[in-house]
Motif scaffolding. Structure first.
Motif, short mmCIF file in Angstrom:
data_model
loop_
_atom_site.label_atom_id
_atom_site.label_comp_id
_atom_site.label_asym_id
_atom_site.label_seq_id
_atom_site.Cartn_x
_atom_site.Cartn_y
_atom_site.Cartn_z
N TYR A 267 -15.12 28.72 56.08
CA TYR A 267 -15.68 28.42 54.76
C TYR A 267 -14.64 28.77 53.70
O TYR A 267 -14.04 29.84 53.73
CB TYR A 267 -16.95 29.21 54.49
N ILE A 268 -14.45 27.85 52.75
CA ILE A 268 -13.55 28.09 51.62
C ILE A 268 -14.33 27.85 50.34
O ILE A 268 -14.80 26.74 50.08
CB ILE A 268 -12.31 27.16 51.66
N ILE A 277 -17.40 24.36 47.65
CA ILE A 277 -17.47 25.03 48.95
C ILE A 277 -17.11 24.01 50.02
O ILE A 277 -17.71 22.93 50.09
CB ILE A 277 -18.88 25.59 49.22
N PHE A 278 -16.12 24.35 50.82
CA PHE A 278 -15.68 23.50 51.92
C PHE A 278 -15.96 24.22 53.23
O PHE A 278 -15.61 25.39 53.38
CB PHE A 278 -14.17 23.22 51.78
N SER A 279 -16.62 23.55 54.16
CA SER A 279 -16.87 24.15 55.47
C SER A 279 -16.48 23.15 56.55
O SER A 279 -16.70 21.95 56.42
CB SER A 279 -18.35 24.53 55.62
N ILE A 280 -15.90 23.67 57.61
CA ILE A 280 -15.45 22.83 58.71
C ILE A 280 -15.62 23.59 60.02
O ILE A 280 -15.36 24.81 60.08
CB ILE A 280 -13.98 22.39 58.52
N VAL A 304 -1.59 27.50 52.76
CA VAL A 304 -2.06 27.04 54.06
C VAL A 304 -3.12 25.97 53.87
O VAL A 304 -4.06 26.15 53.10
CB VAL A 304 -2.64 28.21 54.90
N LYS A 305 -2.97 24.85 54.58
CA LYS A 305 -3.96 23.78 54.55
C LYS A 305 -4.51 23.55 55.94
O LYS A 305 -3.77 23.58 56.93
CB LYS A 305 -3.34 22.47 54.04
N GLU A 318 -8.04 19.55 46.00
CA GLU A 318 -8.06 19.67 47.45
C GLU A 318 -8.92 20.87 47.83
O GLU A 318 -8.69 21.98 47.35
CB GLU A 318 -6.64 19.83 48.00
N THR A 319 -9.89 20.64 48.68
CA THR A 319 -10.83 21.70 49.03
C THR A 319 -10.46 22.40 50.34
O THR A 319 -11.06 23.42 50.68
CB THR A 319 -12.25 21.13 49.16
N ASN A 320 -9.50 21.86 51.10
CA ASN A 320 -9.17 22.43 52.39
C ASN A 320 -8.01 23.42 52.33
O ASN A 320 -7.49 23.85 53.36
CB ASN A 320 -8.81 21.31 53.38
#
Length: 489
Positions: A267-268, A277-280, A304-305, A318-320
């Motif tokens: 989560y970012i 909020i970015f989640s992967i 870091v991406k 950019e959310t990642n």
């Protein structure tokens, strides 16, 4: 799990109006404020056309809201939309690569949010975005995506793996672990590294277009008669104001940065006014990219991406990206903490000596074109050609010294760059294509180029030139061994 057809939240109409005003504010100020008393025919025409455009867009937005419907059934989301041309879209939840949520100031006022479900597909139907949705509905959709994926994983498990999974489920659920939040010192460092303290300079130039500071030239000249001390005070004052504005800008952008994870997802979270909020899912990460600009290299920082198959931007943001100003070693540690399957190896292989000489004799078409243009238009600026040639060769020398590679079992690492560098890390199972090629010049020097291709938007290509020819052959064999890691249906 089924739900009846739903409309978007009615506040979408207010949000569309907000976007309409925001997108046309400059035009509005120009024709209605700066030319308020003008009786020129084209100004009057522009006003009526603008008002007509606003009215039409309001009716269009109402029509879109009335005709947009969605429902959830059969582990997928179905969307029906269109005023004149009807369209239907189906996105299975198993295809979702990552989830993004953005809460702007507008969303906070009305206690709503926006939600985007990204898939690996390309084109306009590759994602579903709810510009305005209740927070409860957004959380419900995220849960459905998670439950669907977990159920699919369970269905694919063997009997032994299923028994182990049941044992794991009996253990207490893991909670989110926060890995990084910036300190005040980090924010100060970010402010100077990003040069945000210079933000006042373009603002001054913008104001000059309106105020015309040259009209105050006589006043400035009179003030200087009192001594250079006044000028120094003014310069220091402007500098301090600029630094303060830069600090505020940095805090708004990075003040609530948070990087966390649980056993399944990364989560970012970022933003003070506009939150995103970015989640992967960890297994959906296609690769990791660590980049350093010249300034960051001097300060020992890195960005870091996490590269994924879904879209990773909201607007122009950019959310990642993990926090863009991490100390290098902390960045390496953070990757291992977030993605235990990824390990950054600092010891890598250098390029052979042949790679240096081939880079020295390889022609630079940019320099040739620039030199031809200077010779034709302004021969007196010949020194620019020499300066450009010097920069090109310094960059090539640095690129040779910085370039590294490593084939490590199921991983590959490639680093390249002159004044700025990029370290690319990916798992063999996530690579969809590889290339190994040699030009005539490379054949003479017994070197080659290798390239990996990963799923992303757009498709991510990463290339390293002038590696030993034997490494190119090993690289191809390394990739062929991925058949032991790929599950076939």
């Amino acid at each position: 799990m089924e739900q009846s057809l739903k409309r978007l939240h009615p506040f979408i109409l207010a949000f569309d109006l907000y976007k309409l005003i925001k997108g046309n504010i400059i035009f509005f100020v120009f024709i209605f404020l700066l030319n308020m008393g003008s009786d020129k025919w084209w100004i009057q025409t522009a006003k009526w056309l603008f008002l007509a455009y606003v009215v039409i867009m309001l009716f269009v937005n109402i029509g879109k809201w009335l005709t947009y419907r969605y429902e959830i059934k059969d582990n997928a989301i179905y969307i029906k939309s269109g005023i004149f041309l009807k369209s239907e879209q189906t996105v299975p939840f198993l295809k979702v690569q990552n989830v993004q949520r953005q809460t702007t100031v507008f969303h906070k006022i009305f206690k709503v949010t926006s939600l985007t479900l990204e898939t690996a597909a390309v084109g306009e139907e590759s994602s579903i975005t709810f510009d305005v949705i209740s927070r409860a509905e957004a959380e419900s959709l995220e849960r459905v995506v998670t439950v669907t994926y977990e159920q699919q994983v369970i269905n694919e498990l063997t009997e032994a793996e299923l028994f182990e999974e049941q044992l794991v489920e009996q253990e207490p659920k893991s909670e989110k672990t926060t890995h990084f939040t910036p300190t005040k010192r980090d924010l100060v460092k970010a402010s100077f590294t990003s040069l945000s303290f210079l933000i006042l300079i373009p603002i001054i130039f913008k104001l000059d277009d309106i105020v015309k500071f040259d009209t105050f030239a006589d006043e400035v000249t009179d003030a200087l008669k009192w001594g250079w001390a006044i000028l120094a005070i003014v310069i220091i004052g402007v500098l301090l104001i600029s630094i303060a504005i830069g600090m505020i800008h940095t805090f708004i952008k990075y003040g609530k940065y948070e990087i966390s994870s649980d056993t399944q997802k990364v989560y970012i979270k970022k933003g003070v006014l506009d939150e995103s909020i970015f989640s992967i899912r960890k297994e959906k990460v296609q690769a990791v990219e660590i980049s350093q600009s010249l300034m960051k290299r001097l300060l020992g920082l890195a960005e870091v991406k996490l590269i994924s198959a879904g879209n990773t931007t909201i607007g122009e943001v950019e959310t990642n990206t993990l926090y863009p100003f991490l100390p290098v070693h902390r960045a390496y540690e953070l990757i291992s903490e977030l993605l235990p399957d990824y390990q950054v190896e600092e010891s890598m292989h250098k390029l052979p000596g042949n790679a240096f000489w081939i880079r020295m004799i390889r022609p630079s078409y940019i320099w040739l074109i620039a030199t031809a243009a200077i010779w034709y238009f302004k021969p007196s600026l010949w020194w620019i050609s020499l300066a450009l040639l010097l920069v090109i060769y310094v960059s090539r020398i640095l690129d040779f010294k910085n370039s590294r590679y490593l084939l490590n079992e199921s991983f590959i690492q490639m680093k390249e760059g002159g004044f700025s560098t990029t370290l690319f890390i990916t798992k063999r199972s996530q690579v969809i294509e590889v290339k190994a090629e040699r030009s005539k010049l490379q054949r003479y020097f017994n070197v080659a180029s290798i390239e990996t291709v990963n799923r992303a938007k757009p498709v991510h290509h990463n290339k390293l030139i002038d590696v030993p020819h034997e490494v190119a052959n090993e690289f191809y064999r390394w990739y062929m061994d991925r058949k032991h890691e790929i599950k076939t249906q």
